[in-house]
Design a protein around this motif. Structure first.
Motif, PDB file in Angstrom:
ATOM      1  N   VAL A 225      34.678  55.140  42.821  1.00 43.76           N
ATOM      2  CA  VAL A 225      33.930  54.086  42.145  1.00 43.76           C
ATOM      3  C   VAL A 225      34.717  53.663  40.912  1.00 43.76           C
ATOM      4  CG1 VAL A 225      31.626  54.751  42.935  1.00 43.76           C
ATOM      5  CG2 VAL A 225      32.583  55.821  40.884  1.00 43.76           C
ATOM      6  N   ALA A 226      34.504  52.426  40.480  1.00 34.91           N
ATOM      7  CA  ALA A 226      35.172  51.892  39.289  1.00 34.91           C
ATOM      8  C   ALA A 226      34.158  51.748  38.165  1.00 34.91           C
ATOM      9  CB  ALA A 226      35.812  50.539  39.603  1.00 34.91           C
ATOM     10  N   ALA A 227      34.557  52.145  36.976  1.00 36.46           N
ATOM     11  CA  ALA A 227      33.682  52.030  35.810  1.00 36.46           C
ATOM     12  C   ALA A 227      34.061  50.852  34.926  1.00 36.46           C
ATOM     13  CB  ALA A 227      33.713  53.319  34.986  1.00 36.46           C
ATOM     14  N   GLY A 228      35.209  50.234  35.195  1.00 41.58           N
ATOM     15  CA  GLY A 228      35.663  49.098  34.405  1.00 41.58           C
ATOM     16  C   GLY A 228      36.290  48.043  35.286  1.00 41.58           C
ATOM     17  N   PHE A 229      36.473  46.873  34.702  1.00 44.55           N
ATOM     18  CA  PHE A 229      36.916  45.720  35.482  1.00 44.55           C
ATOM     19  C   PHE A 229      37.812  44.860  34.608  1.00 44.55           C
ATOM     20  CE2 PHE A 229      35.264  42.590  38.827  1.00 44.55           C
ATOM     21  CZ  PHE A 229      35.779  43.342  39.861  1.00 44.55           C
ATOM     22  N   THR A 230      38.916  44.358  35.167  1.00 44.55           N
ATOM     23  CA  THR A 230      39.792  43.441  34.445  1.00 44.55           C
ATOM     24  C   THR A 230      40.114  42.260  35.341  1.00 44.55           C
ATOM     25  OG1 THR A 230      40.811  45.148  33.052  1.00 44.55           O
ATOM     26  CG2 THR A 230      42.070  43.136  33.386  1.00 44.55           C
ATOM     27  N   ILE A 231      40.049  41.053  34.781  1.00 42.54           N
ATOM     28  CA  ILE A 231      40.442  39.847  35.498  1.00 42.54           C
ATOM     29  C   ILE A 231      41.640  39.241  34.770  1.00 42.54           C
ATOM     30  CG2 ILE A 231      38.772  38.440  34.212  1.00 42.54           C
ATOM     31  CD1 ILE A 231      38.580  36.616  36.646  1.00 42.54           C
ATOM     32  N   THR A 232      42.650  38.866  35.530  1.00 35.75           N
ATOM     33  CA  THR A 232      43.831  38.199  34.983  1.00 35.75           C
ATOM     34  C   THR A 232      44.028  36.889  35.722  1.00 35.75           C
ATOM     35  OG1 THR A 232      44.899  40.304  34.434  1.00 35.75           O
ATOM     36  CG2 THR A 232      46.302  38.358  34.553  1.00 35.75           C
ATOM     37  N   VAL A 233      44.040  35.795  34.977  1.00 36.76           N
ATOM     38  CA  VAL A 233      44.215  34.464  35.549  1.00 36.76           C
ATOM     39  C   VAL A 233      45.584  33.933  35.127  1.00 36.76           C
ATOM     40  CG1 VAL A 233      43.341  32.105  35.657  1.00 36.76           C
ATOM     41  CG2 VAL A 233      41.739  34.031  35.522  1.00 36.76           C
ATOM     42  N   ARG A 234      46.399  33.548  36.098  1.00 36.44           N
ATOM     43  CA  ARG A 234      47.711  32.974  35.817  1.00 36.44           C
ATOM     44  C   ARG A 234      47.648  31.463  36.074  1.00 36.44           C
ATOM     45  NH1 ARG A 234      52.634  34.873  34.916  1.00 36.44           N
ATOM     46  NH2 ARG A 234      51.899  36.983  35.378  1.00 36.44           N
ATOM     47  N   TYR A 235      48.163  30.694  35.102  1.00 34.93           N
ATOM     48  CA  TYR A 235      48.069  29.238  35.160  1.00 34.93           C
ATOM     49  C   TYR A 235      49.378  28.614  35.659  1.00 34.93           C
ATOM     50  CZ  TYR A 235      44.167  30.466  32.162  1.00 34.93           C
ATOM     51  OH  TYR A 235      43.019  31.048  31.649  1.00 34.93           O
ATOM     52  N   ALA A 236      49.328  27.302  35.839  1.00 35.81           N
ATOM     53  CA  ALA A 236      50.471  26.576  36.393  1.00 35.81           C
ATOM     54  C   ALA A 236      51.713  26.710  35.517  1.00 35.81           C
ATOM     55  CB  ALA A 236      50.112  25.102  36.576  1.00 35.81           C
ATOM     56  N   THR A 242      43.600  37.353  30.156  1.00 33.15           N
ATOM     57  CA  THR A 242      43.056  38.610  30.675  1.00 33.15           C
ATOM     58  C   THR A 242      41.768  38.968  29.939  1.00 33.15           C
ATOM     59  OG1 THR A 242      45.267  39.431  31.239  1.00 33.15           O
ATOM     60  CG2 THR A 242      43.515  41.059  31.043  1.00 33.15           C
ATOM     61  N   ARG A 243      40.782  39.386  30.689  1.00 32.24           N
ATOM     62  CA  ARG A 243      39.521  39.873  30.111  1.00 32.24           C
ATOM     63  C   ARG A 243      39.173  41.205  30.775  1.00 32.24           C
ATOM     64  NH1 ARG A 243      40.427  36.440  27.073  1.00 32.24           N
ATOM     65  NH2 ARG A 243      39.109  34.752  26.257  1.00 32.24           N
ATOM     66  N   THR A 244      38.697  42.152  29.972  1.00 31.15           N
ATOM     67  CA  THR A 244      38.309  43.472  30.469  1.00 31.15           C
ATOM     68  C   THR A 244      36.883  43.766  30.040  1.00 31.15           C
ATOM     69  OG1 THR A 244      40.588  44.296  30.372  1.00 31.15           O
ATOM     70  CG2 THR A 244      38.831  45.934  30.424  1.00 31.15           C
ATOM     71  N   ARG A 245      36.145  44.422  30.927  1.00 32.38           N
ATOM     72  CA  ARG A 245      34.751  44.744  30.613  1.00 32.38           C
ATOM     73  C   ARG A 245      34.362  46.037  31.322  1.00 32.38           C
ATOM     74  NH1 ARG A 245      30.521  40.107  31.692  1.00 32.38           N
ATOM     75  NH2 ARG A 245      31.704  39.253  29.932  1.00 32.38           N
ATOM     76  N   ALA A 246      33.592  46.859  30.626  1.00 32.55           N
ATOM     77  CA  ALA A 246      33.020  48.047  31.263  1.00 32.55           C
ATOM     78  C   ALA A 246      31.849  47.622  32.138  1.00 32.55           C
ATOM     79  CB  ALA A 246      32.560  49.045  30.213  1.00 32.55           C
ATOM     80  N   LEU A 247      31.746  48.184  33.320  1.00 31.38           N
ATOM     81  CA  LEU A 247      30.648  47.864  34.218  1.00 31.38           C
ATOM     82  C   LEU A 247      29.375  48.559  33.755  1.00 31.38           C
ATOM     83  CD1 LEU A 247      32.512  48.254  37.624  1.00 31.38           C
ATOM     84  CD2 LEU A 247      31.919  46.137  36.472  1.00 31.38           C
ATOM     85  N   PRO A 248      28.213  47.959  34.026  1.00 30.04           N
ATOM     86  CA  PRO A 248      26.951  48.600  33.641  1.00 30.04           C
ATOM     87  C   PRO A 248      26.815  50.002  34.225  1.00 30.04           C
ATOM     88  CG  PRO A 248      26.575  46.322  34.316  1.00 30.04           C
ATOM     89  CD  PRO A 248      28.000  46.645  34.650  1.00 30.04           C
ATOM     90  N   GLU A 249      27.357  50.207  35.420  1.00 33.67           N
ATOM     91  CA  GLU A 249      27.398  51.517  36.046  1.00 33.67           C
ATOM     92  C   GLU A 249      28.579  51.539  37.000  1.00 33.67           C
ATOM     93  OE1 GLU A 249      24.355  50.710  39.748  1.00 33.67           O
ATOM     94  OE2 GLU A 249      23.555  51.427  37.857  1.00 33.67           O
ATOM     95  N   ALA A 250      29.192  52.712  37.148  1.00 31.51           N
ATOM     96  CA  ALA A 250      30.325  52.826  38.064  1.00 31.51           C
ATOM     97  C   ALA A 250      29.859  52.503  39.485  1.00 31.51           C
ATOM     98  CB  ALA A 250      30.902  54.234  37.998  1.00 31.51           C
ATOM     99  N   THR A 251      30.650  51.699  40.201  1.00 26.21           N
ATOM    100  CA  THR A 251      30.215  51.256  41.518  1.00 26.21           C
ATOM    101  C   THR A 251      31.402  50.985  42.430  1.00 26.21           C
ATOM    102  OG1 THR A 251      28.814  49.646  42.681  1.00 26.21           O
ATOM    103  CG2 THR A 251      30.195  48.810  40.904  1.00 26.21           C
ATOM    104  N   HIS A 252      31.138  50.932  43.730  1.00 28.45           N
ATOM    105  CA  HIS A 252      32.117  50.467  44.716  1.00 28.45           C
ATOM    106  C   HIS A 252      31.488  49.428  45.639  1.00 28.45           C
ATOM    107  CE1 HIS A 252      30.847  54.245  47.214  1.00 28.45           C
ATOM    108  NE2 HIS A 252      29.888  53.353  47.140  1.00 28.45           N
ATOM    109  N   HIS A 253      30.346  48.908  45.257  1.00 27.73           N
ATOM    110  CA  HIS A 253      29.639  47.943  46.093  1.00 27.73           C
ATOM    111  C   HIS A 253      30.150  46.532  45.809  1.00 27.73           C
ATOM    112  CE1 HIS A 253      26.994  50.937  47.666  1.00 27.73           C
ATOM    113  NE2 HIS A 253      26.554  51.278  46.476  1.00 27.73           N
TER     114      HIS A 253
END
Length: 340
Positions: A225-236, A242-253
């Motif tokens: 399960v993952a307890a955190g999440f990061t999104i990276t957006v690359r532009y033209a 990049t944004r990172t956030r802790a998940l409300p609860e660890a999950t794999h769903h």
């Protein structure tokens, strides 16, 4: 006596909690612990679990004496004060260690497990989170003993079949989880590259759903399960956000991962941005068996997760593309009929 019960009675678990000035030093303790037994699992930031069952005869000591030896060595070699607890399974050892002051040792023998658990507040039971605790307390279940005294069917009606059985077993002191000696990967990622620089937010969200599905499948396959999440957006122009956030609860769903991905995407506030690629990374991974899912009272989520389990079985048998969300399907073909 069943084989499972016999195996549980033969287990001797030591749980340690170190007073670490720097959590990064936890890995430095592995060689010291593995001098006693190879069955060592490090739990960040400052805990370790050891199955010393096979080491008792070698050291000619019982589990409590081995725990004291480890406390002494941690102090001598690393200058650390350590709380320690021994018990017949990881859950009871962990609960006892939380109650143990640094430098002290708590031992819970097999025949004392029920007496140790019975008076503990139900919220202290492994797997009981705030929402589950509130629900149980509303129904008059204040202690672990109260939960153990309920029929299994009653607990399952309150908490669901799987969670109810797990917590009912734990309330009776049963925990068959092994000590995992292999380190768990700390992160996993997936990337979507657009065929052209994409302006459409709907296509961005479609990509996020696909990435969440890939991560979810990978995590479930690996029992993580993952307890955190990061999104990276690359532009033209090659720049990234990049944004990172802790998940409300660890999950794999996938459903829960997708919701968090959408939230992170919205936080970027993209306005007519030409996006070249999007990457999602699940972070702070841990074994799925250590995770719990809080009750939401939203039956649609429970149905979605049941469907997800069916999808996983189908994909394992027929391939990963056999089932996918409608949003990820190919655009509908429009047929044009001609009268003759």
């Amino acid at each position: 006596m069943t084989t499972t019960t016999a195996q549980q009675q033969l287990r001797h678990i030591v749980h340690l909690r170190f007073e670490l000035p720097d959590p990064a030093r936890l890995q430095d303790l592995r060689p010291l612990l593995e001098q006693v037994t190879p069955q060592v699992q490090l739990l960040e930031p400052d805990h370790a679990v050891l199955d010393v069952t096979g080491a008792l005869r070698f050291w000619n000591r019982d589990a409590a004496e081995i725990a004291r030896l480890l406390q002494l060595r941690a102090a001598a070699h690393h200058g650390l004060r350590t709380a320690a607890a021994t018990a017949p399974n990881p859950m009871v050892a962990a609960m006892a260690c939380v109650l143990t002051p640094p430098g002290h040792l708590t031992t819970v023998e097999l025949d004392a497990v029920a007496a140790f658990l019975r008076p503990r507040p139900v919220r202290e039971l492994t797997g009981v989170g705030p929402t589950t605790a509130r629900l149980l307390i509303q129904h008059g279940v204040h202690t672990v003993g109260d939960l153990a005294g309920l029929p299994l069917a009653t607990v399952q009606r309150l908490l669901g079949a799987r969670t109810g059985r797990t917590l009912h077993d734990r309330a009776h002191g049963h925990d068959h989880r092994p000590v995992l000696t292999e380190p768990v990967a700390r992160s996993t990622s997936a990337e979507h590259r657009f065929t052209r620089d994409e302006l459409d937010p709907a296509q961005h969200r479609r990509a996020l759903l696909d990435l969440a599905g890939q991560l979810g499948t990978r995590l479930r396959t690996g029992a993580q399960v993952a307890a955190g999440f990061t999104i990276t957006v690359r532009y033209a122009d090659g720049s990234t956000t990049t944004r990172t956030r802790a998940l409300p609860e660890a999950t794999h769903h996938t459903t829960l991962l997708a919701r968090s991905a959408y939230d992170l995407y919205e936080s970027l506030g993209l306005q007519r941005a030409r996006v070249r690629s999007i990457t999602l990374r699940g972070e702070n991974l841990s074994p799925a068996e250590h995770a719990t899912r809080q009750l939401t009272f939203d039956h649609t989520i429970d149905k979605t997760l049941l469907i997800e389990a069916v999808q996983d079985r189908a994909r394992r048998r027929y391939g990963t593309d056999v089932i996918k969300p409608a949003a990820l399907g190919h655009p509908a073909v429009r047929w044009r009929y001609t009268s003759m």
